[in-house]
Design an enzyme around this catalytic site. Structure first.
Site, PDB file in Angstrom:
ATOM      1  N   LYS A   1      -2.180  -4.254  -0.347  1.00  0.00           N
ATOM      2  CA  LYS A   1      -1.959  -3.573  -1.381  1.00  0.00           C
ATOM      3  C   LYS A   1      -0.989  -2.462  -1.129  1.00  0.00           C
ATOM      4  CE  LYS A   1      -4.297  -0.896  -5.039  1.00  0.00           C
ATOM      5  NZ  LYS A   1      -5.740  -0.209  -5.246  1.00  0.00           N
TER       6      LYS A   1
ATOM      7  N   LYS B   1      -1.154   7.611  -2.887  1.00  0.00           N
ATOM      8  CA  LYS B   1      -2.136   7.043  -2.068  1.00  0.00           C
ATOM      9  C   LYS B   1      -1.505   6.557  -0.820  1.00  0.00           C
ATOM     10  CE  LYS B   1      -4.888   6.199  -5.860  1.00  0.00           C
ATOM     11  NZ  LYS B   1      -5.816   5.052  -6.822  1.00  0.00           N
TER      12      LYS B   1
ATOM     13  N   GLU C   1      -3.104  -6.702   7.992  1.00  0.00           N
ATOM     14  CA  GLU C   1      -4.142  -6.273   7.192  1.00  0.00           C
ATOM     15  C   GLU C   1      -4.920  -7.627   6.813  1.00  0.00           C
ATOM     16  OE1 GLU C   1      -5.648  -4.136   5.620  1.00  0.00           O
ATOM     17  OE2 GLU C   1      -4.682  -2.199   5.772  1.00  0.00           O
TER      18      GLU C   1
ATOM     19  N   LYS D   1      -0.572  -7.523  -3.864  1.00  0.00           N
ATOM     20  CA  LYS D   1      -0.595  -6.383  -5.050  1.00  0.00           C
ATOM     21  C   LYS D   1       0.690  -5.439  -4.889  1.00  0.00           C
ATOM     22  CE  LYS D   1      -3.301  -3.413  -7.678  1.00  0.00           C
ATOM     23  NZ  LYS D   1      -4.218  -2.609  -7.546  1.00  0.00           N
TER      24      LYS D   1
ATOM     25  N   TYR E   1      -2.278  -9.461 -16.949  1.00  0.00           N
ATOM     26  CA  TYR E   1      -2.585  -8.887 -18.426  1.00  0.00           C
ATOM     27  C   TYR E   1      -2.240 -10.085 -19.428  1.00  0.00           C
ATOM     28  CZ  TYR E   1      -3.590  -4.915 -15.607  1.00  0.00           C
ATOM     29  OH  TYR E   1      -4.272  -3.981 -14.707  1.00  0.00           O
TER      30      TYR E   1
HETATM   31  C1  PBG Z   1      -7.664   0.999  -8.273  1.00  0.00           C
HETATM   32  C2  PBG Z   1      -6.770   0.085  -8.521  1.00  0.00           C
HETATM   33  C3  PBG Z   1      -5.429   0.283  -9.160  1.00  0.00           C
HETATM   34  C4  PBG Z   1      -4.917  -0.903  -9.905  1.00  0.00           C
HETATM   35  C5  PBG Z   1      -6.223  -1.879  -9.599  1.00  0.00           C
HETATM   36  N1  PBG Z   1      -7.205  -1.277  -8.897  1.00  0.00           N
HETATM   37  C6  PBG Z   1      -4.731   1.292  -9.128  1.00  0.00           C
HETATM   38  C7  PBG Z   1      -4.341   2.211  -8.092  1.00  0.00           C
HETATM   39  O1  PBG Z   1      -4.944   1.756  -6.993  1.00  0.00           O
HETATM   40  O2  PBG Z   1      -3.614   3.520  -7.984  1.00  0.00           O
HETATM   41  C8  PBG Z   1      -3.882  -1.193 -10.487  1.00  0.00           C
HETATM   42  C9  PBG Z   1      -3.692  -2.322 -11.286  1.00  0.00           C
HETATM   43  C10 PBG Z   1      -2.415  -2.380 -12.208  1.00  0.00           C
HETATM   44  O3  PBG Z   1      -1.650  -1.473 -12.196  1.00  0.00           O
HETATM   45  O4  PBG Z   1      -2.428  -3.127 -13.156  1.00  0.00           O
HETATM   46  N2  PBG Z   1      -7.953   1.119  -6.936  1.00  0.00           N
END
Ligand code: PBG
Length: 330
Positions: free
Chosen positions: A202, A226, A242, A257, A321
């Site tokens: 991620k 983050k 990871e 992701k 989505y």
């Molecule tokens: C939370 C989370 C996020 C997304 C899914 N779970 C946002 C982030 O980590 O800042 C993003 C999903 C999206 O943008 O469609 N941890």
């Protein structure tokens, strides 16, 4: 294999010449089984609300949730990923509402399971819906996310969600060691068939922007980053590291992701580990395509094209989505 045969013996257009032939030689297929629909639900909301930065996507109150799920199920979609918008009054720096067994998301899971026992429910493990600072974990005295302290709450959160009936627990917090801690807790508490879908690779991506509006965390999070726990956008060897850690710690499925800007990562993860590999076409990817389609700059078909690209790269399944609208077309 001899690729040196020359024209006209080799005419690649032969197998392109009819729709039937094209489908016989198709290498990649997209079916409704490849799709997972994320949905937003909001505490204390009755009815539904538009999300400005995500055309056609809504936040639902529990009163309309089952109607929405009904539609998703009727399209043949087998899984949903449920994201809660939590009452602001219930947020605190420690994210303690996450471990309340009667919290909003747990109620929603029970409500869905009662009417749709076969539908697979996926939920995030991360504290960001519950913390006043909007980070995925708890903070140390310097203001950075404290890895090991966060694990204690994340583990409890995972148990609360499993107890409520979630089929798939999806840690998206990126703390080190979370998969192991959660797996051990699930085993010890007799949730041996609860699946862990790890958000393993991620990235710290700006493509999550519209999601922050969707879950109303933007004003809590401000313009922090983050970066101390999500991955640097340029790293790919680290993604393999990871993923290997998460598999060793007990993940059943791994995820990459965002999606389209990281297709190379999907490809290497699948090639290296050959385990179920999901990809998340995140909010920013969705909104970008939708915005261009709305202006007539792109046609609707680009959505399916983007999903086929995930399959071609090696993904087994896609959180998107657009799941509902694509399922309708398929
Ligand atoms: C939370 C989370 C996020 C997304 C899914 N779970 C946002 C982030 O980590 O800042 C993003 C999903 C999206 O943008 O469609 N941890």
């Amino acid at each position: 294999m001899n690729l040196n045969r020359k024209f006209p013996f080799t005419r690649l257009r032969r197998t392109r010449s009819k729709a039937g032939l094209r489908s016989l030689v198709a290498e990649t297929s997209l079916t409704v089984d490849d799709l997972i629909q994320p949905i937003f639900i909001k505490e204390n909301l009755s009815g539904e609300e538009e999300i400005e930065s995500m055309p056609e996507i809504k936040r639902y109150g529990l009163d309309l949730l089952n109607k929405e799920i009904e539609e998703i199920v009727s399209l043949g979609i087998k899984a949903v990923a449920v994201f809660p918008v939590v009452d602001e009054q219930k947020k605190d720096p420690a994210g303690l509402e996450a471990i309340n067994e009667d919290n909003f998301l747990s109620k929603a899971i029970r409500q869905i399971k009662e009417s749709f026992p076969e539908l697979i429910i996926i939920v995030d493990v991360a504290l960001d819906p519950y913390t006043t600072h909007g980070h995925d974990g708890v903070l140390d005295d310097k203001g950075d996310v404290d890895n090991d302290a966060s694990l204690l709450t994340l583990k409890e959160q995972a148990l609360v969600l499993a107890k409520a009936g979630a089929d798939v627990i999806a840690p998206s917090d990126m703390m080190d060691g979370r998969i192991r801690v959660i797996r051990e807790a699930l085993e010890e508490n007799n949730f041996k068939n609860t699946v862990i879908l790890s958000y393993a690779a991620k990235y710290s991506s700006k493509f999550y922007g519209p999601f922050k509006e969707a879950v109303e965390s933007a004003k809590f999070f401000g313009n922090k980053t983050k970066d101390t726990y999500q991955m640097a956008i340029g790293n790919i060897n680290e993604a393999l590291h990871e993923v290997s850690m998460d598999i060793e710690e007990g993940a059943d499925i791994v995820m990459v992701k965002p999606g389209m800007p990281y297709l190379d990562v999907v490809r290497v993860v699948k090639e290296e580990f050959k385990i179920p590999t999901f990809v998340y076409q995140v909010s920013g990817e969705y909104s970008m395509l939708k915005a261009a389609i709305a202006r007539g700059w792109l046609s609707q078909e680009v959505i399916k094209e983007s999903l086929v690209s995930f399959k071609r790269a090696g993904a087994d399944c896609i959180l998107t989505y657009s799941a509902k609208e694509v399922a309708r077309e398929l």
